[in-house]
Design an enzyme around this catalytic site. Sequence first.
Site, mmCIF file in Angstrom:
data_model
loop_
_atom_site.group_PDB
_atom_site.id
_atom_site.type_symbol
_atom_site.label_atom_id
_atom_site.label_comp_id
_atom_site.label_asym_id
_atom_site.label_seq_id
_atom_site.Cartn_x
_atom_site.Cartn_y
_atom_site.Cartn_z
ATOM 1 N N GLY A 52 -3.502 5.299 -6.633
ATOM 2 C CA GLY A 52 -3.549 5.856 -5.286
ATOM 3 C C GLY A 52 -3.087 4.836 -4.263
ATOM 4 O O GLY A 52 -3.087 3.635 -4.525
ATOM 5 N N ARG A 53 -2.690 5.321 -3.112
ATOM 6 C CA ARG A 53 -2.301 4.426 -2.036
ATOM 7 C C ARG A 53 -2.489 5.117 -0.700
ATOM 8 O O ARG A 53 -2.514 6.327 -0.592
ATOM 9 C CB ARG A 53 -0.858 3.939 -2.186
ATOM 10 C CG ARG A 53 0.207 5.003 -2.086
ATOM 11 C CD ARG A 53 1.595 4.368 -1.959
ATOM 12 N NE ARG A 53 1.899 3.449 -3.043
ATOM 13 C CZ ARG A 53 2.611 2.337 -2.885
ATOM 14 N NH1 ARG A 53 3.087 2.015 -1.694
ATOM 15 N NH2 ARG A 53 2.869 1.541 -3.910
ATOM 16 N N GLY A 54 -2.648 4.297 0.332
ATOM 17 C CA GLY A 54 -2.809 4.812 1.685
ATOM 18 C C GLY A 54 -2.360 3.753 2.665
ATOM 19 O O GLY A 54 -1.792 2.720 2.290
ATOM 20 N N GLY A 57 -3.963 0.194 1.955
ATOM 21 C CA GLY A 57 -3.670 -0.584 0.755
ATOM 22 C C GLY A 57 -3.413 0.299 -0.448
ATOM 23 O O GLY A 57 -3.334 1.526 -0.334
ATOM 24 N N VAL A 59 -4.505 1.311 -4.546
ATOM 25 C CA VAL A 59 -5.638 1.343 -5.475
ATOM 26 C C VAL A 59 -5.117 1.300 -6.909
ATOM 27 O O VAL A 59 -4.176 2.021 -7.269
ATOM 28 C CB VAL A 59 -6.490 2.607 -5.274
ATOM 29 C CG1 VAL A 59 -7.711 2.576 -6.195
ATOM 30 C CG2 VAL A 59 -6.939 2.720 -3.815
ATOM 31 N N LYS A 73 -9.125 -1.650 -4.893
ATOM 32 C CA LYS A 73 -8.244 -1.423 -3.752
ATOM 33 C C LYS A 73 -7.807 -2.769 -3.193
ATOM 34 O O LYS A 73 -8.626 -3.577 -2.746
ATOM 35 C CB LYS A 73 -8.944 -0.622 -2.654
ATOM 36 C CG LYS A 73 -8.011 -0.333 -1.475
ATOM 37 C CD LYS A 73 -8.601 0.658 -0.492
ATOM 38 C CE LYS A 73 -7.580 1.010 0.581
ATOM 39 N NZ LYS A 73 -8.099 2.010 1.541
ATOM 40 N N ASP A 165 -10.433 9.320 8.705
ATOM 41 C CA ASP A 165 -9.304 9.779 7.888
ATOM 42 C C ASP A 165 -9.782 10.705 6.771
ATOM 43 O O ASP A 165 -9.460 10.513 5.595
ATOM 44 C CB ASP A 165 -8.553 8.580 7.307
ATOM 45 C CG ASP A 165 -7.152 8.960 6.813
ATOM 46 O OD1 ASP A 165 -6.649 10.031 7.210
ATOM 47 O OD2 ASP A 165 -6.560 8.191 6.036
#
Length: 335
Positions: A52-54, A57, A59, A73, A165
């Site tokens: 995952g990413r956001g 950063g 994950v 993360k 968020d």
Amino acid sequence: MACILLVWFFLFIANKDTKVVDLGYLLAARGFKKFTFDELKEATKGFTEEIGRGAGGIVYRALLFDNRVAAVKRLNEAKQGEAEFLTEVQTIEKLNHMYLIEMWGYCAEGKHRLLVYEYMEHGSLADNLHSNSISWDKRFEIAVGTAKGLSYLHDECLEWVLHCDIKPQNILLDSNYQPKVADFGLSKLRSRGGRNDSSFSKIRGTRGYMAPEWVYNLPITSKVDVYSYGIVLLELVTGKSPAGAFQTYENEGVKEHGTLTTWVREKKNIAASNEAWIKEIVDPMIAGNYDINKMKIMVQVALQCVEEDRAARPSMSEVVEMLLSFEDDDQSPCA
């Protein structure tokens, strides 16, 4: 005089370093492990298995030395000092709720800032929303569980935490599809005594889920999370992303592109009966296999949450009460 200032300077530096060491030791003593960067690099196989990413950063999946599977993360390059980071990590470590992701540790080494938390077998709600694995009952449980987690952040924990968020990507699902709110951010913490201090240096959140306050530069309160949660509820019901285009109608019959919220409101207002508009908006994945009363209250709650006027939105604790009040007497899937 110069000698006195020099001695004072060294004492100040020594005292500051001692606070960092003491705080790190305190976190470790509480079972919240301080990892080295090399340990996490090895556990993640060199940060190769991205899950995952956001904006904050990326994950990665990791296998810890004690054989626990974890999510690591790796935050974007830090702009804060170690003492500030550790203070905020300590606050997060104190958060304890069955509908919040559990943090296991951290790394603060040089410029590296990493968080270690439990691995969720079924990934995010976003990953599962358009699959047959998310039945109507599970969707309702996810709605209630997420609301309970946010209610805890807003009203029950020692620190007042704004998530800022809320979206399907930040609602993770365990092996039983129980939801846990994740990625509630280090920079959104506020002390109870300062909850009127709602200044933010920049807009936060994801387009489609952001409350109007961000755009109009209004004071930011917990109602921004309520708004985002309402959009997620509509997504659970309809299976449609707020980023999509929706055909709505003006009084003159002219088509225009609207939002998910306006589309649902229009369907509700022009339908001849509750059953008619529910059938028009419900996700085809669960069509014909849902509780009409629970579906109706989910939509009603969602539309209250996404009111333009933040004062008209309920609190998350009120959302929980509204959802639970419509559970069947013989069923308690969210208790």
